[in-house]
Design an enzyme around this catalytic site. Structure first.
Site, short mmCIF file in Angstrom:
data_model
loop_
_atom_site.label_atom_id
_atom_site.label_comp_id
_atom_site.label_asym_id
_atom_site.label_seq_id
_atom_site.Cartn_x
_atom_site.Cartn_y
_atom_site.Cartn_z
N HIS A 62 0.87 -1.19 0.00
CA HIS A 62 0.00 0.00 0.00
C HIS A 62 0.90 1.23 0.00
O HIS A 62 1.62 1.47 0.97
CB HIS A 62 -0.91 0.00 1.23
CG HIS A 62 -1.89 -1.14 1.23
ND1 HIS A 62 -3.09 -1.10 0.57
CD2 HIS A 62 -1.81 -2.38 1.78
CE1 HIS A 62 -3.73 -2.25 0.72
NE2 HIS A 62 -2.97 -3.05 1.45
N ASN A 94 -6.34 0.66 -3.16
CA ASN A 94 -7.27 1.32 -2.22
C ASN A 94 -6.75 2.70 -1.81
O ASN A 94 -6.53 3.00 -0.65
CB ASN A 94 -7.54 0.45 -0.99
CG ASN A 94 -6.29 0.13 -0.18
OD1 ASN A 94 -5.18 0.16 -0.70
ND2 ASN A 94 -6.47 -0.19 1.09
N ASP A 151 -8.65 -5.00 -2.75
CA ASP A 151 -8.00 -5.19 -1.45
C ASP A 151 -8.32 -4.11 -0.43
O ASP A 151 -8.37 -2.92 -0.74
CB ASP A 151 -6.48 -5.28 -1.60
CG ASP A 151 -5.83 -5.61 -0.28
OD1 ASP A 151 -6.18 -6.65 0.30
OD2 ASP A 151 -5.04 -4.80 0.23
N HIS A 178 -9.15 -10.30 -1.39
CA HIS A 178 -9.06 -10.06 0.05
C HIS A 178 -10.26 -10.81 0.63
O HIS A 178 -11.39 -10.35 0.48
CB HIS A 178 -9.15 -8.56 0.31
CG HIS A 178 -9.28 -8.16 1.74
ND1 HIS A 178 -8.34 -7.39 2.38
CD2 HIS A 178 -10.25 -8.40 2.66
CE1 HIS A 178 -8.72 -7.19 3.64
NE2 HIS A 178 -9.89 -7.79 3.83
N ASP A 304 1.90 -6.92 2.58
CA ASP A 304 0.72 -6.10 2.93
C ASP A 304 1.18 -4.85 3.69
O ASP A 304 0.54 -4.42 4.65
CB ASP A 304 -0.31 -6.90 3.75
CG ASP A 304 -1.67 -6.21 3.77
OD1 ASP A 304 -1.82 -5.14 3.15
OD2 ASP A 304 -2.59 -6.75 4.41
N GLY A 323 -3.70 -2.36 9.77
CA GLY A 323 -2.54 -2.37 8.86
C GLY A 323 -1.24 -2.13 9.58
O GLY A 323 -1.22 -1.48 10.63
O1 DOR Z 1 -4.83 -4.37 7.55
C1 DOR Z 1 -5.02 -4.03 6.40
N1 DOR Z 1 -4.71 -2.80 5.98
N2 DOR Z 1 -5.58 -4.89 5.54
C2 DOR Z 1 -5.96 -4.51 4.31
O2 DOR Z 1 -6.39 -5.34 3.55
C3 DOR Z 1 -5.83 -3.11 3.89
C4 DOR Z 1 -4.74 -2.47 4.60
C5 DOR Z 1 -4.70 -0.98 4.44
O3 DOR Z 1 -4.90 -0.49 3.33
O4 DOR Z 1 -4.39 -0.29 5.42
#
Ligand code: DOR
Length: 427
Positions: A62, A94, A151, A178, A304, A323
Site C-alpha cells: 500500500h 485502495n 484489497d 481479500h 501487505d 494495517g
Molecule cells: O490491515 C489491512 N490494511 N488490511 C488490508 O487489507 C488493507 C490495509 C490498508 O490499506 O491499510
C-alpha cells in the site's frame, strides 16, 4: 535506467532458481555482463558473507498515493522497498481516489517511473472498490495492469465475482481476493476467540475468511480464472488452497510476514499497532501458515505493507485503521522465523510472486549473463533492532519495534543501478 559504469558484486554466494554457487557478478548497462571468479569492474560492492539473489517482488504494497500522502508516497514506499531488497512492488488500489480507471493507473505509473524500485500498479475489480459494478478492467489491462483486487475489502456479491472472473480469463489477468465476508466480520476488530473475549474487543471469526476462500475456489473451478488469494491467515484456508492446487485449479496464495510471526495474543496490549485485516490469529493458524509455506500450498510471501499516520494509528483499538508496515522487515522475519531452506524463502519472495503478476521476464531471473540486473545482496547473519523511526516509510507503525532480527540487505540493484549501497538508500 541504465548505468554506464561497470559494477562488480564481489565475494558473495549466489542463490537463484537454478541453484547455489560462489561467484562474483559484473553488471554493465543494466544487465549482468559476467558471472565468475576474480572479476573486477569500475566499482566494487562488497558481498563477503552475503547471499546474492534476484531482487524481491512484493505483490501487496500500500503506497497511499494518491490521497494519503501523509502516510506514504510512491517514492517513500519504493525507497523502503529497495532497502528491504525489493526490485519490484505492486501498488494496491485502495487509494483516494481508488485505482479503478486508466487515468489513475497512469498517474501512479508516472509517479513510479522515478522511484527507486520498479513500481507496478494493480487495479480495482469494482468501481471505487464499492463492490457494485465492475471497473473498466480492459482499459487498465491495456496499460499493463495484470492484477486486479478490491484489497481492503473482498468482493461480496457472488454473481459479480463470477462475472469478474469470466472477464479476467479473456483479458489474461489475475484476480486477487481479500477474503473477508463483511456481514460476518461486521463490527469486529480482531480475531474472534479466546483473546477477543478476554479483552472485550469485538471479533471477526476465521470463518469470515474461509467462506470467501471456499466460494472463490468454487468460482475458479466454474470459470477457469486465475485467482490469487491474498494474506491467508487461517489453518482451514491453507488446507482448502492445498486441495485446490492438488485438484489442478489455477490458484496461488500468499502469506504475509505478520501472519506467520504474530498471534492474536499480541492484542492484549490494546496497542492498535497489532490491528490488521485479516486479523492476527491463533498459534495453530500461524503453524498452519508456516506448514503451507513449507509444502508449497502457500507459494508466496507478501508484506501487505500498510502505513498509517501516527494520528490515526494512535486512536483507541476499535477506532484505529488496520494495517502494519512490512517492506523493511520482511526478509529478516523470514530468516529469523522460518525454518526453510534459503532457496525456498527466496522463491517465495522473488520469482514466484514475479510470475503471478507477469513480470518474470524482468524480475526473479537467474543471476546469469544477459539477464536484467535486478539483484538483492543481503547478510543473512547480521543482527539488528527494528526501529520504526529509522525506516524510509513516512509512517512508523511496525509491530516489531525493539525486536532483534537476523538478516539485512546490504545492496540492492535496480536494472543495474545500485539504489542501496551498504544499507543506505542512494536516492
Ligand atoms: O490491515 C489491512 N490494511 N488490511 C488490508 O487489507 C488493507 C490495509 C490498508 O490499506 O491499510
Amino acid at each position: 535506467m541504465t548505468n554506464t559504469h561497470s559494477v562488480v558484486i564481489k565475494g558473495g554466494h549466489i542463490v537463484d532458481s537454478t541453484g547455489q554457487r560462489d561467484a562474483d557478478v559484473v553488471v554493465v548497462d543494466g544487465r549482468i555482463a559476467a558471472v565468475g571468479e576474480d572479476l573486477s569492474a569500475d566499482r566494487t560492492l562488497d558481498a563477503a558473507g552475503c547471499i546474492v539473489s534476484p531482487g524481491f517482488v512484493d505483490i501487496h504494497s500500500h503506497l497511499r498515493e494518491p490521497g494519503k500522502e501523509e502516510a506514504e508516497t510512491v517514492e517513500t514506499g519504493a525507497r523502503g522497498a529497495a532497502l528491504g531488497g525489493y526490485s519490484a512492488i505492486v501498488a494496491m488500489p485502495n487509494t483516494t481516489p481508488a485505482i479503478d480507471s486508466a487515468a489513475v493507473v497512469r498517474q501512479v505509473q508516472e509517479l513510479g517511473r522515478v522511484a527507486p524500485c520498479d513500481v507496478h500498479v494493480s487495479g480495482a475489480i469494482t468501481v471505487d472498490r464499492a463492490g457494485e459494478q465492475l471497473a473498466p478492467m480492459a482499459e487498465m489491462a491495456a496499460l499493463g495492469v495484470r492484477l486486479f483486487t478490491d484489497d481492503g475489502a473482498g468482493v461480496q456479491d457472488n454473481a459479480l465475482m463470477r462475472r469478474a472472473m469470466e472477464y479476467s480469463v479473456g483479458l489474461g489477468v489475475v484476480l486477487a481476493q481479500h477474503c473477508e465476508d463483511d456481514a460476518l466480520c461486521g463490527g469486529g476488530h480482531m480475531h474472534e476467540g479466546e483473546w477477543s473475549a478476554r479483552l472485550g474487543i469485538a471479533g471477526q471469526p476465521a470463518e469470515a475468511e474461509e467462506l470467501m476462500v471456499m466460494r472463490d475456489i468454487a468460482l475458479a473451478r466454474l470459470t477457469g480464472a486465475r485467482v490469487h488469494f491474498q494474506h491467508m491467515s487461517t489453518a482451514r484456508s491453507v488446507a482448502m488452497i492445498r486441495e485446490a492446487i492438488a485438484a489442478g485449479l489455477a490458484v496461488t496464495a500468499e502469506a504475509t510476514t505478520h501472519h506467520f510471526t504474530l498471534t492474536h495474543a499480541q492484542c492484549a496490549s490494546y496497542d492498535p499497532v497489532f490491528k490488521v485485516n485479516p486479523p492476527l490469529r491463533t498459534a495453530e493458524d500461524v503453524a498452519a501458515v508456516k506448514a503451507g509455506l513449507a509444502d508449497g500450498a502457500i507459494g508466496i510471501i507478501a508484506t501487505d505493507h500498510a502505513p498509517h499516520a501516527a494520528e490515526t494509528k494512535e486512536l483507541p483499538f476499535d477506532q484505529a485503521p488496520p494495517g502494519m508496515l512490512g517492506l523493511e522487515t520482511a526478509l529478516a522475519l523470514c530468516l529469523t522465523e522460518l525454518q526453510l531452506p534459503i532457496e525456498q524463502i527466496i522463491a517465495a519472495l522473488s520469482w514466484r510472486p514475479a510470475a503471478v503478476v507477469g513480470i518474470g521476464d524482468q524480475h526473479g531471473r537467474p543471476i546469469a549473463t544477459g539477464e536484467p540486473a535486478n539483484i538483492a545482496v543481503f547478510d543473512p547473519e547480521y543482527r539488528w533492532t527494528v526501529r520504526g523511526s529509522d525506516m524510509a516509510s513516512r509512517s512508523t507503525n511496525t509491530p516489531y519495534e525493539g525486536r532483534e532480527l537476523r538478516g539485512k540487505v546490504r545492496h540492492t540493484l535496480l536494472f543495474g543501478e545500485p539504489v542501496v549501497i551498504s544499507g543506505e538508500a542512494q536516492r
